[in-house]
Write a protein that holds these residues in place. Structure first.
Motif, PDB file in Angstrom:
ATOM      1  N   UNK A 137      -8.781  19.761  -1.749  1.00 17.27           N
ATOM      2  CA  UNK A 137      -8.480  19.678  -3.186  1.00 17.27           C
ATOM      3  C   UNK A 137      -9.304  18.592  -3.856  1.00 17.27           C
ATOM      4  N   UNK A 138      -9.461  17.459  -3.187  1.00 23.46           N
ATOM      5  CA  UNK A 138     -10.261  16.367  -3.752  1.00 23.46           C
ATOM      6  C   UNK A 138     -11.701  16.814  -3.958  1.00 23.46           C
ATOM      7  N   UNK A 139     -12.245  17.520  -2.980  1.00 22.12           N
ATOM      8  CA  UNK A 139     -13.623  18.009  -3.087  1.00 22.12           C
ATOM      9  C   UNK A 139     -13.754  19.060  -4.184  1.00 22.12           C
ATOM     10  N   UNK A 140     -12.729  19.874  -4.357  1.00 23.12           N
ATOM     11  CA  UNK A 140     -12.768  20.893  -5.412  1.00 23.12           C
ATOM     12  C   UNK A 140     -12.754  20.243  -6.790  1.00 23.12           C
ATOM     13  N   UNK A 141     -11.922  19.245  -6.985  1.00 18.98           N
ATOM     14  CA  UNK A 141     -11.769  18.619  -8.301  1.00 18.98           C
ATOM     15  C   UNK A 141     -12.968  17.749  -8.662  1.00 18.98           C
ATOM     16  N   UNK A 147     -16.342  10.752  -4.910  1.00 16.07           N
ATOM     17  CA  UNK A 147     -16.183  10.797  -6.362  1.00 16.07           C
ATOM     18  C   UNK A 147     -14.708  10.859  -6.751  1.00 16.07           C
ATOM     19  N   UNK A 148     -13.921  11.530  -5.931  1.00 16.44           N
ATOM     20  CA  UNK A 148     -12.486  11.627  -6.205  1.00 16.44           C
ATOM     21  C   UNK A 148     -11.830  10.256  -6.113  1.00 16.44           C
ATOM     22  N   UNK A 149     -12.260   9.441  -5.159  1.00 15.67           N
ATOM     23  CA  UNK A 149     -11.715   8.088  -5.018  1.00 15.67           C
ATOM     24  C   UNK A 149     -11.980   7.271  -6.284  1.00 15.67           C
ATOM     25  N   UNK A 150     -13.165   7.460  -6.889  1.00 16.98           N
ATOM     26  CA  UNK A 150     -13.460   6.774  -8.157  1.00 16.98           C
ATOM     27  C   UNK A 150     -12.464   7.209  -9.237  1.00 16.98           C
ATOM     28  N   UNK A 151     -12.158   8.506  -9.263  1.00 19.39           N
ATOM     29  CA  UNK A 151     -11.187   9.011 -10.230  1.00 19.39           C
ATOM     30  C   UNK A 151      -9.801   8.414  -9.963  1.00 19.39           C
ATOM     31  N   UNK A 152      -9.447   8.264  -8.703  1.00 19.73           N
ATOM     32  CA  UNK A 152      -8.147   7.686  -8.352  1.00 19.73           C
ATOM     33  C   UNK A 152      -8.020   6.256  -8.870  1.00 19.73           C
ATOM     34  N   UNK A 153      -9.047   5.462  -8.660  1.00 17.27           N
ATOM     35  CA  UNK A 153      -8.993   4.070  -9.094  1.00 17.27           C
ATOM     36  C   UNK A 153      -9.050   3.942 -10.615  1.00 17.27           C
ATOM     37  N   UNK A 163      -2.282  -3.612  -8.805  1.00 16.66           N
ATOM     38  CA  UNK A 163      -2.714  -4.019  -7.473  1.00 16.66           C
ATOM     39  C   UNK A 163      -3.268  -2.853  -6.662  1.00 16.66           C
ATOM     40  N   UNK A 164      -3.493  -1.718  -7.300  1.00 15.53           N
ATOM     41  CA  UNK A 164      -3.895  -0.515  -6.574  1.00 15.53           C
ATOM     42  C   UNK A 164      -5.333  -0.610  -6.085  1.00 15.53           C
ATOM     43  N   UNK A 165      -5.540  -0.143  -4.866  1.00 13.77           N
ATOM     44  CA  UNK A 165      -6.882  -0.015  -4.298  1.00 13.77           C
ATOM     45  C   UNK A 165      -6.900   1.258  -3.466  1.00 13.77           C
ATOM     46  N   UNK A 166      -7.615   2.269  -3.955  1.00 13.29           N
ATOM     47  CA  UNK A 166      -7.721   3.529  -3.241  1.00 13.29           C
ATOM     48  C   UNK A 166      -9.089   3.622  -2.566  1.00 13.29           C
ATOM     49  N   UNK A 167      -9.093   4.023  -1.288  1.00 14.26           N
ATOM     50  CA  UNK A 167     -10.357   4.194  -0.561  1.00 14.26           C
ATOM     51  C   UNK A 167     -10.510   5.614  -0.026  1.00 14.26           C
ATOM     52  N   UNK A 168      -9.418   6.403  -0.074  1.00 18.67           N
ATOM     53  CA  UNK A 168      -9.510   7.818   0.283  1.00 18.67           C
ATOM     54  C   UNK A 168      -8.353   8.564  -0.361  1.00 18.67           C
ATOM     55  N   UNK A 169      -8.383   9.886  -0.259  1.00 22.36           N
ATOM     56  CA  UNK A 169      -7.408  10.724  -0.958  1.00 22.36           C
ATOM     57  C   UNK A 169      -6.144  10.969  -0.153  1.00 22.36           C
ATOM     58  N   UNK A 170      -6.175  10.661   1.150  1.00 20.53           N
ATOM     59  CA  UNK A 170      -5.097  11.073   2.044  1.00 20.53           C
ATOM     60  C   UNK A 170      -4.071   9.995   2.353  1.00 20.53           C
ATOM     61  N   UNK A 171      -4.508   8.736   2.402  1.00 20.95           N
ATOM     62  CA  UNK A 171      -3.623   7.659   2.851  1.00 20.95           C
ATOM     63  C   UNK A 171      -3.864   7.263   4.284  1.00 20.95           C
TER      64      UNK A 171
END
Length: 446
Positions: A137-141, A147-153, A163-171
């Motif tokens: 889903x991340x790759x589709x969006x 690039x999806x991680x950039x959108x998450x942050x 305090x959020x820091x996302x480095x991947x879509x899954x956890x």
């Protein structure tokens, strides 16, 4: 004599019974839960955004698969924006297939020679916490997980997840992904969120896209003939030995576990049209994360309630009118345009104060409104503040500003006076001021 004593005794007994009946029954309250066995925890009212309980709620920790709530949000946003639909199909990349085929990641076992719909992938992500479908889903969006991680942050900043820091879509930890970790993130990096930020993320997901609950509440599903069961044991109607954990009204939201994160859970339940959101992080076992969630939700539903604190059309005793310049009338009444609601803990009657703040840009130099004035014109705001001891403020200032206040508006029209009236009013004011000055001067002689 005995008859007299007997009669006196009956009278005294009647008096005693009457007095006792007039004594109000004690209010039975349950103290804030002080034995939540989690490193960090929070309980939030989903309507008002008020924090009912917190324990180390600002401590940033790995959220494990609770990370997927941000992935869910961005997928639902893409659907809402028309970028994709539930029926949009996509194939499985080599990376997603690697995740799916790896027993360490509990994959369903996706096929690369098949197209999957967004709804199929989303259901597997929401129900089974599947990592491969999450990446797909991340790759589709976004075109890639990086690039999806950039959108998450970016979305985290918009939501106020400080305090959020996302480095991947899954956890998952990036160290688990090896060479597949998203470009631009560290090989040993991990996602980080505080319990407060997780709760705020859930708050936005539930309120912005309530359809997310339609999927998080699914107990069992199937993909490619592979059946799977929701990891959320608190859902009512869970099969077999999981059923005793069921909690009335609970319909989400996300479990999580990694070696770094321990056992985590974001829960949400609705009872009597009231919804609560709870988060527990770093509990000791699968069972413990649900047991501690139950303690929090029980406290929220049983010992707090949302009430109308101040009604619509509320007027402050000393601020019920504003003076008007150049109007046929010299003043206008003001009041709140809607009711303001807030959480009230058991045993507290109305632990709130209200303050009116006028919009100075609407007033002239003399502090008056200038006619013409329409009924319902906004002239300021009324905001409540909690004065009790059981609550912990709001989950963000933005939500506080949205939920804890109402507009102060005018209660009637005031037409502009014509030039004749204004002229004679000015003459009257002139002579009134002149007479007042003479009186003051005469008084000064004595």
């Amino acid at each position: 004599m005995n008859k007299y004593i007997k009669t006196l005794g009956m009278v005294l007994s009647a008096i005693l019974i009457t007095v006792v009946s007039l004594i109000p029954a004690p209010v039975i309250t349950q103290a804030q839960p002080n034995n939540i066995e989690a490193k960090s925890a929070i309980l939030v009212d989903a309507q008002t955004g008020q924090i009912l309980y917190e324990k180390e709620a600002d401590l940033a920790l790995p959220p494990a698969s609770m990370t997927k709530m941000m992935t869910e949000y961005l997928v639902l946003e893409a659907i809402n924006n028309g970028d994709i639909s539930w029926d949009t199909t996509t194939t499985i990349s080599d990376y997603a297939y690697w995740l799916s085929d790896n027993d360490a990641f509990s994959g369903i076992g996706l096929r690369q020679n098949k197209e999957y719909t967004v709804e199929e992938l989303y259901t597997a992500m929401a129900v089974n916490s599947d990592n491969a479908t999450t990446v797909a889903l991340a790759e589709l969006v976004a075109g890639s997980e990086s690039e999806f991680v950039k959108m998450m942050n970016q979305k985290a900043q918009e939501m106020g997840l400080q305090d959020a820091e996302f480095v991947n879509a899954t956890g998952l930890s990036n160290s688990d992904l090896g060479e597949h970790h998203p470009e631009g993130t560290g090989a040993d990096a991990d996602n980080y969120l505080s319990a407060k930020s997780v709760a705020l993320l859930a708050y936005h997901l539930i309120n912005d896209y309530p359809e997310a609950l339609d999927y998080s509440s699914i107990t069992e599903s199937k993909l490619d003939d592979e059946s799977f069961t929701n990891w959320n044991w608190m859902l009512p109607g869970m099969p077999g030995q999981l059923e005793p954990f069921g909690y009335e009204g609970l319909d989400g939201m996300k479990t999580g576990w990694t070696d770094m994160a321990g056992y985590c859970f974001t829960g949400t339940a609705e009872r009597n049209n009231r919804r609560l959101i709870s988060v527990v992080m770093q509990t000791d076992s699968k069972e413990a994360r649900f047991e501690e969630t139950k303690k929090l939700l029980d406290y929220g539903f049983n010992q707090t309630e949302v009430k109308e604190i101040f009604p619509a059309d509320y007027q402050q005793e000393d601020e019920s009118t504003l003076n008007v310049a150049k109007g046929k009338g010299k003043s206008v009444e003001i009041a709140t345009d809607e009711a303001i609601r807030g959480v009230v803990p058991s045993g507290e009657e109305n632990p709130y104060e209200i303050e009116f703040t006028l919009d100075k840009s609407k007033l002239n130099d003399d502090g008056k409104l200038t006619a013409p004035i329409e009924e319902g014109d906004a002239v300021g705001t009324a905001k409540i503040s909690y004065t009790g001891e059981e609550l912990f403020g709001y989950i963000t200032d933005d939500i506080s500003n949205e939920q804890a206040k109402a507009q102060v508006v005018t209660q009637s029209n005031v037409e502009k006076a014509n030039w004749f009236t204004l002229t004679f009013r000015a003459i009257g004011d002139f002579f009134s001021d002149l007479f007042g000055g003479i009186v003051d001067w005469v008084k000064g002689l004595f």
